[in-house]
Design a protein around this motif. Structure first.
Motif, PDB file in Angstrom:
ATOM      1  N   ILE A   1       0.811  -1.222   0.000  1.00 31.94           N
ATOM      2  CA  ILE A   1       0.000   0.000   0.000  1.00 31.94           C
ATOM      3  C   ILE A   1       0.844   1.272   0.000  1.00 31.94           C
ATOM      4  O   ILE A   1       0.339   2.334  -0.333  1.00 31.94           O
ATOM      5  CB  ILE A   1      -1.033   0.031   1.148  1.00 31.94           C
ATOM      6  CG1 ILE A   1      -0.368  -0.007   2.507  1.00 31.94           C
ATOM      7  CG2 ILE A   1      -2.043  -1.077   0.999  1.00 31.94           C
ATOM      8  CD1 ILE A   1      -1.324   0.219   3.651  1.00 31.94           C
ATOM      9  N   SER A   2       2.120   1.168   0.329  1.00 33.53           N
ATOM     10  CA  SER A   2       2.978   2.353   0.278  1.00 33.53           C
ATOM     11  C   SER A   2       3.451   2.634  -1.151  1.00 33.53           C
ATOM     12  O   SER A   2       3.916   3.727  -1.443  1.00 33.53           O
ATOM     13  CB  SER A   2       4.177   2.199   1.216  1.00 33.53           C
ATOM     14  OG  SER A   2       4.985   1.112   0.805  1.00 33.53           O
ATOM     15  N   ALA A   3       3.327   1.644  -2.036  1.00 34.45           N
ATOM     16  CA  ALA A   3       3.666   1.821  -3.450  1.00 34.45           C
ATOM     17  C   ALA A   3       2.559   1.162  -4.287  1.00 34.45           C
ATOM     18  O   ALA A   3       2.773   0.120  -4.905  1.00 34.45           O
ATOM     19  CB  ALA A   3       5.021   1.205  -3.754  1.00 34.45           C
ATOM     20  N   PRO A   4       1.380   1.761  -4.302  1.00 37.54           N
ATOM     21  CA  PRO A   4       0.244   1.129  -4.973  1.00 37.54           C
ATOM     22  C   PRO A   4       0.414   1.042  -6.485  1.00 37.54           C
ATOM     23  O   PRO A   4       0.975   1.942  -7.104  1.00 37.54           O
ATOM     24  CB  PRO A   4      -0.932   2.037  -4.612  1.00 37.54           C
ATOM     25  CG  PRO A   4      -0.336   3.339  -4.265  1.00 37.54           C
ATOM     26  CD  PRO A   4       1.027   3.062  -3.735  1.00 37.54           C
ATOM     27  N   GLN A   5      -0.064  -0.066  -7.066  1.00 42.55           N
ATOM     28  CA  GLN A   5       0.002  -0.204  -8.512  1.00 42.55           C
ATOM     29  C   GLN A   5      -1.342   0.099  -9.169  1.00 42.55           C
ATOM     30  O   GLN A   5      -1.382   0.409 -10.350  1.00 42.55           O
ATOM     31  CB  GLN A   5       0.502  -1.599  -8.905  1.00 42.55           C
ATOM     32  CG  GLN A   5      -0.521  -2.701  -8.751  1.00 42.55           C
ATOM     33  CD  GLN A   5       0.033  -4.065  -9.098  1.00 42.55           C
ATOM     34  OE1 GLN A   5       0.452  -4.787  -8.222  1.00 42.55           O
ATOM     35  NE2 GLN A   5       0.034  -4.402 -10.357  1.00 42.55           N
ATOM     36  N   PHE A   6      -2.435   0.012  -8.419  1.00 43.41           N
ATOM     37  CA  PHE A   6      -3.750   0.254  -9.002  1.00 43.41           C
ATOM     38  C   PHE A   6      -4.268   1.666  -8.729  1.00 43.41           C
ATOM     39  O   PHE A   6      -4.608   2.388  -9.644  1.00 43.41           O
ATOM     40  CB  PHE A   6      -4.771  -0.771  -8.491  1.00 43.41           C
ATOM     41  CG  PHE A   6      -4.499  -2.171  -8.960  1.00 43.41           C
ATOM     42  CD1 PHE A   6      -4.587  -2.512 -10.296  1.00 43.41           C
ATOM     43  CD2 PHE A   6      -4.132  -3.144  -8.054  1.00 43.41           C
ATOM     44  CE1 PHE A   6      -4.326  -3.803 -10.732  1.00 43.41           C
ATOM     45  CE2 PHE A   6      -3.879  -4.440  -8.471  1.00 43.41           C
ATOM     46  CZ  PHE A   6      -3.970  -4.765  -9.812  1.00 43.41           C
ATOM     47  N   ILE A   7      -4.379   2.046  -7.467  1.00 42.04           N
ATOM     48  CA  ILE A   7      -4.925   3.362  -7.122  1.00 42.04           C
ATOM     49  C   ILE A   7      -3.779   4.258  -6.674  1.00 42.04           C
ATOM     50  O   ILE A   7      -3.207   4.068  -5.613  1.00 42.04           O
ATOM     51  CB  ILE A   7      -5.993   3.252  -6.015  1.00 42.04           C
ATOM     52  CG1 ILE A   7      -7.126   2.336  -6.458  1.00 42.04           C
ATOM     53  CG2 ILE A   7      -6.540   4.640  -5.671  1.00 42.04           C
ATOM     54  CD1 ILE A   7      -8.160   2.070  -5.385  1.00 42.04           C
ATOM     55  N   LYS A   8      -3.487   5.227  -7.520  1.00 41.94           N
ATOM     56  CA  LYS A   8      -2.380   6.134  -7.242  1.00 41.94           C
ATOM     57  C   LYS A   8      -2.920   7.480  -6.742  1.00 41.94           C
ATOM     58  O   LYS A   8      -3.960   7.936  -7.178  1.00 41.94           O
ATOM     59  CB  LYS A   8      -1.541   6.342  -8.495  1.00 41.94           C
ATOM     60  CG  LYS A   8      -0.927   5.051  -9.021  1.00 41.94           C
ATOM     61  CD  LYS A   8      -0.226   5.268 -10.328  1.00 41.94           C
ATOM     62  CE  LYS A   8       0.322   4.046 -10.983  1.00 41.94           C
ATOM     63  NZ  LYS A   8       0.463   2.829 -10.333  1.00 41.94           N
ATOM     64  N   THR A   9      -2.190   8.077  -5.825  1.00 45.11           N
ATOM     65  CA  THR A   9      -2.543   9.401  -5.333  1.00 45.11           C
ATOM     66  C   THR A   9      -1.853  10.441  -6.190  1.00 45.11           C
ATOM     67  O   THR A   9      -0.655  10.345  -6.448  1.00 45.11           O
ATOM     68  CB  THR A   9      -2.088   9.582  -3.866  1.00 45.11           C
ATOM     69  OG1 THR A   9      -2.731   8.581  -3.068  1.00 45.11           O
ATOM     70  CG2 THR A   9      -2.443  10.962  -3.343  1.00 45.11           C
ATOM     71  N   VAL A  10      -2.616  11.414  -6.658  1.00 43.67           N
ATOM     72  CA  VAL A  10      -2.054  12.556  -7.374  1.00 43.67           C
ATOM     73  C   VAL A  10      -2.133  13.714  -6.388  1.00 43.67           C
ATOM     74  O   VAL A  10      -3.206  14.265  -6.143  1.00 43.67           O
ATOM     75  CB  VAL A  10      -2.836  12.857  -8.669  1.00 43.67           C
ATOM     76  CG1 VAL A  10      -2.243  14.061  -9.385  1.00 43.67           C
ATOM     77  CG2 VAL A  10      -2.853  11.633  -9.580  1.00 43.67           C
ATOM     78  N   TRP A  11      -1.005  14.016  -5.762  1.00 41.29           N
ATOM     79  CA  TRP A  11      -0.980  14.967  -4.657  1.00 41.29           C
ATOM     80  C   TRP A  11      -1.557  16.313  -5.055  1.00 41.29           C
ATOM     81  O   TRP A  11      -1.245  16.852  -6.101  1.00 41.29           O
ATOM     82  CB  TRP A  11       0.456  15.133  -4.132  1.00 41.29           C
ATOM     83  CG  TRP A  11       0.930  13.851  -3.515  1.00 41.29           C
ATOM     84  CD1 TRP A  11       1.840  12.984  -4.018  1.00 41.29           C
ATOM     85  CD2 TRP A  11       0.480  13.280  -2.282  1.00 41.29           C
ATOM     86  NE1 TRP A  11       1.981  11.889  -3.191  1.00 41.29           N
ATOM     87  CE2 TRP A  11       1.158  12.042  -2.111  1.00 41.29           C
ATOM     88  CE3 TRP A  11      -0.447  13.669  -1.317  1.00 41.29           C
ATOM     89  CZ2 TRP A  11       0.958  11.224  -1.022  1.00 41.29           C
ATOM     90  CZ3 TRP A  11      -0.643  12.838  -0.231  1.00 41.29           C
ATOM     91  CH2 TRP A  11       0.058  11.640  -0.086  1.00 41.29           C
ATOM     92  N   GLY A  12      -2.427  16.822  -4.201  1.00 40.10           N
ATOM     93  CA  GLY A  12      -3.056  18.118  -4.414  1.00 40.10           C
ATOM     94  C   GLY A  12      -4.249  18.075  -5.355  1.00 40.10           C
ATOM     95  O   GLY A  12      -4.915  19.077  -5.562  1.00 40.10           O
ATOM     96  N   VAL A  13      -4.530  16.888  -5.950  1.00 40.77           N
ATOM     97  CA  VAL A  13      -5.634  16.794  -6.899  1.00 40.77           C
ATOM     98  C   VAL A  13      -6.621  15.710  -6.482  1.00 40.77           C
ATOM     99  O   VAL A  13      -7.791  15.976  -6.234  1.00 40.77           O
ATOM    100  CB  VAL A  13      -5.125  16.511  -8.335  1.00 40.77           C
ATOM    101  CG1 VAL A  13      -6.289  16.501  -9.312  1.00 40.77           C
ATOM    102  CG2 VAL A  13      -4.090  17.532  -8.763  1.00 40.77           C
ATOM    103  N   GLY A  14      -6.164  14.449  -6.427  1.00 42.85           N
ATOM    104  CA  GLY A  14      -7.077  13.366  -6.098  1.00 42.85           C
ATOM    105  C   GLY A  14      -6.444  12.008  -6.342  1.00 42.85           C
ATOM    106  O   GLY A  14      -5.296  11.778  -5.964  1.00 42.85           O
TER     107      GLY A  14
END
Length: 133
Positions: free
Chosen positions: A112-125
């Motif tokens: 979960i610290s390096a997700p391959q499916f759901i990525k966080t786009v910082w400041g956006v979503g």
């Protein structure tokens, strides 16, 4: 709805109900199953398979995952996810989306610290990555 209410609120609620109806009434065909690497999402059966094993999801977790997967490789804000899964007039907090994303990651990600499916786009979503069909 509680009186008094505005016509705009009625329109927004009707649109939200129609959107939910249209999402759930897609005709059955091969596009009912979205495949991303070792992850399969069956849109009609509300099931998720990871490495050919079923993974238990709550209804809302599944709906968040479905919404992200249907918009793969698009960055979606927490507001967009909340409005499309819970509805525009629901009372709640955008942190609900963050909590559901965390729970989904715990179920489908190897790390979960390096997700391959759901990525966080910082400041956006968030963005659902991976190649799907």
């Amino acid at each position: 709805m509680v009186k008094p209410f505005s016509p705009g609120e009625v329109v927004a609620r009707v649109k939200a109900q129609l959107r939910r109806y249209n999402q759930l009434s897609v005709p059955a065909d091969k596009s009912d199953v979205l495949s991303f690497q070792n992850l399969k999402i069956n849109l009609q059966a509300y099931t998720v398979e990871l490495n050919d094993k079923y993974v238990d999801f709550t209804t809302k977790e599944f709906e968040v995952l479905r919404f992200l997967a249907l918009h793969a490789n698009q960055v979606l804000t927490r507001q967009q996810i909340y409005e499309n899964v819970w509805g525009i007039n629901e009372y709640g907090d955008l942190n609900t989306v963050t909590i559901h994303i965390k729970k989904i990651r715990e179920k489908i990600e190897d790390d979960i610290s390096a997700p391959q499916f759901i990525k966080t786009v910082w400041g956006v979503g968030y963005k659902f990555g991976g190649s799907g069909k």
